[in-house]
Design an enzyme around this catalytic site. Sequence first.
Site, mmCIF file in Angstrom:
data_model
loop_
_atom_site.group_PDB
_atom_site.id
_atom_site.type_symbol
_atom_site.label_atom_id
_atom_site.label_comp_id
_atom_site.label_asym_id
_atom_site.label_seq_id
_atom_site.Cartn_x
_atom_site.Cartn_y
_atom_site.Cartn_z
ATOM 1 N N HIS A 204 0.786 -1.228 0.000
ATOM 2 C CA HIS A 204 0.000 0.000 0.000
ATOM 3 C C HIS A 204 0.816 1.275 0.000
ATOM 4 C CE1 HIS A 204 1.131 0.037 4.219
ATOM 5 N NE2 HIS A 204 0.753 1.301 4.264
HETATM 6 C C1 UD1 Z 1 -1.683 5.667 5.957
HETATM 7 C C2 UD1 Z 1 -0.353 6.136 6.549
HETATM 8 C C3 UD1 Z 1 0.663 5.000 6.461
HETATM 9 C C4 UD1 Z 1 0.138 3.709 7.060
HETATM 10 C C5 UD1 Z 1 -1.194 3.380 6.423
HETATM 11 C C6 UD1 Z 1 -1.770 2.133 7.024
HETATM 12 C C7 UD1 Z 1 0.078 8.542 6.209
HETATM 13 C C8 UD1 Z 1 0.947 9.532 5.527
HETATM 14 N N1 UD1 Z 1 0.231 7.256 5.823
HETATM 15 O O1 UD1 Z 1 -1.475 5.456 4.571
HETATM 16 O O2 UD1 Z 1 1.827 5.382 7.174
HETATM 17 O O3 UD1 Z 1 1.075 2.672 6.803
HETATM 18 O O4 UD1 Z 1 -2.095 4.484 6.620
HETATM 19 O O5 UD1 Z 1 -2.808 1.608 6.251
HETATM 20 O O6 UD1 Z 1 -0.682 8.903 7.074
HETATM 21 N N2 UD1 Z 1 -8.901 4.779 1.702
HETATM 22 C C9 UD1 Z 1 -10.160 4.240 1.569
HETATM 23 N N3 UD1 Z 1 -10.760 3.723 2.694
HETATM 24 C C10 UD1 Z 1 -10.166 3.754 3.909
HETATM 25 C C11 UD1 Z 1 -8.876 4.298 4.028
HETATM 26 C C12 UD1 Z 1 -8.244 4.807 2.913
HETATM 27 O O7 UD1 Z 1 -10.730 4.214 0.489
HETATM 28 O O8 UD1 Z 1 -10.794 3.317 4.895
HETATM 29 C C13 UD1 Z 1 -8.252 5.400 0.536
HETATM 30 C C14 UD1 Z 1 -8.194 6.909 0.706
HETATM 31 O O9 UD1 Z 1 -9.354 7.515 0.248
HETATM 32 C C15 UD1 Z 1 -6.984 7.274 -0.117
HETATM 33 C C16 UD1 Z 1 -6.086 6.044 0.006
HETATM 34 O O10 UD1 Z 1 -6.914 4.972 0.443
HETATM 35 O O11 UD1 Z 1 -7.342 7.437 -1.462
HETATM 36 C C17 UD1 Z 1 -4.936 6.270 0.949
HETATM 37 O O12 UD1 Z 1 -5.406 6.565 2.281
HETATM 38 P P1 UD1 Z 1 -4.577 7.546 3.239
HETATM 39 O O13 UD1 Z 1 -5.246 7.625 4.542
HETATM 40 O O14 UD1 Z 1 -4.283 8.825 2.520
HETATM 41 O O15 UD1 Z 1 -3.151 6.861 3.414
HETATM 42 P P2 UD1 Z 1 -2.699 5.320 3.558
HETATM 43 O O16 UD1 Z 1 -2.086 4.914 2.287
HETATM 44 O O17 UD1 Z 1 -3.762 4.456 4.109
#
Ligand code: UD1
Length: 348
Positions: A204
């Site tokens: 991820h």
């Molecule tokens: C975040 C953390 C990372 C951690 C990871 C664990 C930061 C900078 N990064 O990254 O250190 O390892 O969490 O999972 O804070 N999304 C969904 N549904 C959800 C959650 C996320 O659709 O429940 C999508 C978001 O809309 C976004 C993408 O996934 O498009 C990334 O989510 P984001 O919270 O920005 O960062 P992570 O990659 O999850």
Amino acid sequence: MHVFTVIGARPQFIKAAPVSRALAQAGLKETLVHTGQHFDAMMSDVFFDELGIPAPTYNLEVNSLGHGAMTGRMLEKIEAALIETRPDMVMIYGDTNSTIAGALAAAKLHIPVAHVEAGLRSFNRRMPEEVNRVLTDHVSALLLCPTQTAVDNLAREGITQGVHAVGDVMYDTTIDAVARARGRSKILDRLALTPRTYAVATLHRAENTDDSARFEQVLAFLEARAKDTPIVMPAHPRTAKLMAATGRSPAGVTLIDPLGYLDMAWLLHNASAAFTDSGGLQKEAYFHRVPCVTLRDETEWVETLEAGWNRLWTQDAFASPRRDIPDYGTGDASVRIATILRDHLAQR
Ligand code: UD1
């Protein structure tokens, strides 16, 4: 003695669960704030249910934004909640945007910050998490480190006050999860798997998914491994969306929806190997004594490399001989944290 805890992303729910219990047992009041960073039922709610985390007092519902916008909105909303609740201490976990937002909001209101998982460094400032870690540690009053390496990293940056090596809270959670998943998780039946005949992968990290050439390299690496052992991959929403958009799905890798904590623990516990770019899963693989290949060019969890349970995908072999890692503790990190917080607050 009132502690204000900020969590928001999946790994933080896993870390906060045993600490919340230990704080309650130590007689500390806790206000729980969910920033909303992770919001899907299987990325958030399931962890509160399975790990027995109390319902948050505030849900700030900040998610799916760029790093600046996400952190900025969290900062504003956490500040408002802090002014309303006036806690004695703010507790934050790990290295996400929720972590830095909680740390900054507290520091600007002169509320002391306790950072669980302080002192980790990848020495790669292109990772958003590395920036979050460094800045958070420099405004924290209590630096609760999982390892001696983390303590040493802080000392090199001139941070020596309030530093405690407490062990790894994820080990506390793992011990509890294995006991509860055994005989209860149906994940192996559901996926028609038998122990030690499959590997688990997760993917991820922005540095792996956001660059298409790099993403292809990682998928090719997994495909090569899957020729020996089939791979099961619970897919993070970002990775699932990317694979759906590009139509690129690696051969030999079964993609499944994200799993709850108990099913994930049981799947990993029975796997023959793990492939991951997650920080948490590298350690969890070791806790379950499953060898891990980390799909990154460096890791913060250097002890797992030295102990022969983990290797970077750029390395040819595991260090030998394999050994245990005493630094991670005996499953009492959360109790030690609660005691340190109580003593610190009592002295003020
Ligand atoms: C975040 C953390 C990372 C951690 C990871 C664990 C930061 C900078 N990064 O990254 O250190 O390892 O969490 O999972 O804070 N999304 C969904 N549904 C959800 C959650 C996320 O659709 O429940 C999508 C978001 O809309 C976004 C993408 O996934 O498009 C990334 O989510 P984001 O919270 O920005 O960062 P992570 O990659 O999850």
